[in-house]
Write an enzyme that holds these catalytic residues in place. Structure first.
Site, short mmCIF file in Angstrom:
data_model
loop_
_atom_site.label_atom_id
_atom_site.label_comp_id
_atom_site.label_asym_id
_atom_site.label_seq_id
_atom_site.Cartn_x
_atom_site.Cartn_y
_atom_site.Cartn_z
N ARG A 58 34.49 42.82 31.17
CA ARG A 58 36.29 42.29 30.69
C ARG A 58 36.14 43.49 29.61
O ARG A 58 37.53 43.75 29.33
CB ARG A 58 36.93 41.91 30.90
CG ARG A 58 35.97 40.07 31.32
CD ARG A 58 36.92 40.27 32.84
NE ARG A 58 36.67 39.38 34.32
CZ ARG A 58 37.14 39.70 35.30
NH1 ARG A 58 36.46 41.24 35.86
NH2 ARG A 58 36.56 39.34 36.32
N ASP A 148 33.76 48.25 42.35
CA ASP A 148 33.99 46.67 42.56
C ASP A 148 34.90 46.55 42.05
O ASP A 148 36.06 46.91 41.17
CB ASP A 148 32.24 46.66 41.87
CG ASP A 148 32.38 44.32 42.72
OD1 ASP A 148 32.09 44.13 43.57
OD2 ASP A 148 32.75 43.90 41.61
N ASP A 301 27.42 38.74 39.84
CA ASP A 301 29.12 39.19 39.88
C ASP A 301 29.61 37.74 38.25
O ASP A 301 30.67 37.29 39.10
CB ASP A 301 29.75 39.02 41.37
CG ASP A 301 30.67 38.73 41.89
OD1 ASP A 301 31.52 39.85 40.41
OD2 ASP A 301 31.50 39.58 42.48
#
Lengths: 432, 313
Positions: A58, A148, A301
């Protein structure tokens, strides 16, 4: 640096040994070894440190959800010594400056090796190739590229990307999702979606892209990796491609190994994830695919989200769930404890193979004299009720309240303990 | 019962209790002074994030006939257009003191989310959520069927009644709630529609599924309920065009003639006259469409009464 000796640990091949670690390297295996610090390894598995090929850190851009530092800490607690940071940050990691920044933040954090993944296309928009070569040449040395979160859906762009990265040994990690078949989709297509009045995400949207891309990989002689494979149909396509000799690898997430769409209940947004949780048939298919080698690795993930992104209507909620700290226990519980795979396979899917796909030196190596000391000790008898306590900045774990078997007790990164007795070691002052 | 979110929450006994109370409310609605003091001092907030005519006004009249104070919130012109979240909207209204929220929302599950959260202690009534459910519509449809098929004073269930629901099942919250409720009341429920709008998994919701309306109509249904088909379905390849839709799945004059007046015709509104239902059919003696609307007020009075005046029971 003080030396460490692990006493009586069990290796993946079943042998029990002491291991001496000094100067960041495994120095010696054998009996009655001595060191400055002694760790009791009785009943514990000593494995190569885990490598995650699919982590969302992030940073930059979404530091309210996670930072490279907090994500690195969560990774260390989960037994990881290396992680790959996905490119969907803000700004997007589609150029050398961003990947070098993420790489630098990883070095500064010091808990794991942070390997940036570069975007395939500029801004993840699927049109123009990102600076693939420059990211590879940068200090971050990027070899894995992925849009992604979005699929490289244009067949020509995908073909060009596969061809282009071949020259420097890169790999395209595809998020397989045909966008025209998944408009507004928020959960698996089927009776449950019909009942809840939610738009379904059909299996063919995943398997169809994979079918196209394995044929593109064959036609271009390039290397393809499939992210978070979730359906029985997709398993069949990958199995066919491998049989044909196509250079493809595939990953599955811990949550797709354990959870089904039933977990959603009445719109519980913690279980909103992309690709969505599927059915029991799919869970059985992906487990069997790991066992028979169709699926090569487990990747988390790990997708942290701030509370407000989940505390809202299902339709507004963000896709994704955290997973770094719980991955090993989920994989042990679903695959080893069930007898589907043995410890060598566990080590292979959690460390050896992801390190190979990521092209990352020094991780996933056999535990022998001379290997870099990136190691994990795992207690397969420890039952844990997952709590909300986490080193991640976000709380969106799907396992809170569930009982899982297996716990990481120690993690050693470059010869230094990052986790001891299940607790994170604060690295400040310890770095010297 | 604290909330009304889904027909799943309503037992058969509860459903019959609501219908029987609604029968009494129907009687109240014929009096000169059509007002009861039951909810005096209570505040009912209509929380409408999606356009609505009949549901909002129906709930408003129902609440006012029970002497509740009613506030109407619509997303348009509110702070929602400034980006205020559902959570903050509910917290804001809750802070002003609301006893019940009637929630209409474009997202499936929004009323469930409010009820499951700690944002509000109020009673939540689902006024239609996305493509999920519309429980009060199903209750008013069941009441309309019972009155028309069994008489205004009947207090029983709908055992053996055959109901055909026709059209865009995939996107219909009315179809879902009706299927759940009518089967709970003993009716036999069938869906008919084009296969793009009637998923294979619909067999988990009803007793019979038809992809051909003419074939379906041969199977002696007591009730034929037509659903609104939105023009956007034509633009996203669900059906080729409206002419073809009418030809294959519309309740045309010809199909209506063939029914020989034996079936009750219903439609939750708003209707596309000439598309899914011929104008003459909608206005015929077999049609219960206006009664559905007036029964809507009685059913919503009954629901508000049971949830707000009898909740402590």
């Amino acid at each position: 640096m003080k030396s460490i000796v692990i006493k009586n640990a069990t290796l993946a091949n079943g042998s029990v040994t002491d291991v001496l670690i000094d100067q960041g390297v495994v120095q010696q295996l054998g009996g009655s070894l001595k060191g400055d610090r002694v760790i009791k390894g009785d009943g514990l598995m000593l494995l190569a440190g885990f490598v995650d090929l699919h982590t969302h850190l992030r940073e930059p851009g979404f530091e309210a959800s996670e930072t490279v530092l907090t994500g690195s800490k969560a990774a260390a607690v989960g037994g990881y010594t290396a992680i790959h940071a996905m490119a969907n940050t803000n700004p997007v990691a589609d150029n050398a400056a961003v990947v070098e920044q993420v790489h630098r933040l990883g070095v500064d954090a010091g808990y794991v090796e942070v390997r940036p993944i570069g975007a395939v296309t500029q801004g993840l928009e699927g049109n123009q190739l990102a600076d693939l070569g420059l990211m590879n040449k940068s200090k971050a040395g990027v070899t894995v590229f992925s849009d992604d979160g979005k699929c490289v859906s244009d067949a020509l762009v995908m073909r060009r990307a596969l061809e282009y990265v071949k020259s420097f040994g890169g790999v395209i990690a595809q998020h397989a999702q045909e966008p025209s078949l998944t408009k507004n989709s928020t959960m698996n297509e089927g009776a449950k979606a019909l009942k809840l009045g939610l738009t379904g995400w059909p299996a063919v949207a995943e398997a169809g892209i994979i079918a196209r891309d394995v044929l593109l990989a064959e036609a271009t002689g390039s290397r393809l990796h499939i992210c978070h494979l979730s359906t029985a149909e997709a398993v069949d396509v990958v199995r066919w491609a491998k049989k044909r000799g196509i250079n493809v690898t595939a990953e599955v997430t811990p949550h797709h190994l354990l959870l089904t769409e039933d977990a959603i209940g009445e719109y519980n947004t913690v279980y909103k994830v992309n690709p969505p949780l599927r059915t029991n048939t799919d869970v059985e298919a992906v487990r069997a695919a790991v066992a028979d080698g169709t699926i090569d690795i487990v990747a988390t993930d790990h997708a942290p989200h701030a509370a407000e992104s989940k505390d809202c209507e299902w339709g507004e909620a963000a896709f994704g769930m955290t997973g770094l700290e719980t991955a090993a226990a989920v994989v042990y519980t679903t695959l080893v404890k069930t007898g589907l795979i043995d410890w060598e396979k566990f080590q292979f899917i959690m460390s050896t193979k992801p390190a190979e796909i990521g092209g990352i030196a020094g991780h996933g190596r056999p535990i022998e004299a001379g290997s870099p000391a990136n190691l994990v000790l795992f207690d397969p008898k420890h039952e844990v009720i997952v709590s909300g306590n986490t080193h991640s900045k976000s709380q969106n774990s799907p396992y809170i309240g569930m009982t899982l078997t297996g716990k990481v007790t120690h993690t050693i990164y470059n010869g230094r303990l990052t986790v001891t007795d299940g607790r994170l070691v604060e690295l400040e002052g310890n770095n010297a | 019962m604290k909330h009304l979110l889904s027909i799943d929450d309503v037992s058969k006994d509860e459903a019959l209790a609501i219908l029987n109370l609604a029968t009494e409310m129907r009687e109240v609605n014929t009096r000169e002074v059509r007002k009861l003091p039951a909810l005096n001092g209570k505040v009912v907030a209509n929380l409408f994030f999606e356009d609505s005519t009949r549901t909002r006004i129906s709930f408003e009249i129902a609440a006012k006939r029970l002497s509740a104070d009613v506030v109407n919130f619509t997303a348009k012109g509110s702070s929602v257009s400034k980006g205020e979240s559902l959570k903050d909207t509910v917290l804001t209204l809750e802070a002003m003191g609301v006893d019940a929220f009637v929630v209409r929302h474009h997202h499936s599950g929004a009323p469930q989310k409010i009820a499951a959260s700690n944002w509000s202690k109020a009673t939540i009534i689902n006024g239609g959520d996305g493509t999920h459910e519309h429980p009060t519509q199903a209750l008013l449809d069941a009441l309309t069927m019972r009155v028309r098929l069994k008489g205004a004073s009947d207090s029983g269930d709908l055992a053996g009644v055959r109901v055909l629901i026709v059209g865009d099942i995939l996107h219909s919250r009315v179809a879902r709630s009706n299927a759940l409720l009518l089967r709970k009341l003993g009716a036999i429920v069938a869906f008919a529609g084009p296969s793009t709008l009637l998923p294979r998994t619909a067999t988990t919701l009803v007793d019979e599924v038809y992809f051909n309306l003419d074939e379906a109509l041969e199977n002696s249904f007591d009730v034929v309920m037509m659903l609104r088909v939105q023009s956007e379905r034509m633009n996203s390849s669900f059906v080729p065009n409206s002419v073809e839709y009418t030809a294959l799945f519309g309740l045309t004059d010809e199909r209506f003639e063939n029914l020989g007046g034996k079936a009750l015709i219903m439609h939750p509104g708003p209707m596309n006259r000439g598309l899914e239902i011929a104008s003459k059919v909608a206005d015929s003696d077999s049609s219960a469409i206006s009664e559905q609307v007036s029964n809507g007020v009685a059913v919503r009075m009954a629901v508000l009464y049971r949830l707000l005046a009898q909740e402590s029971k």
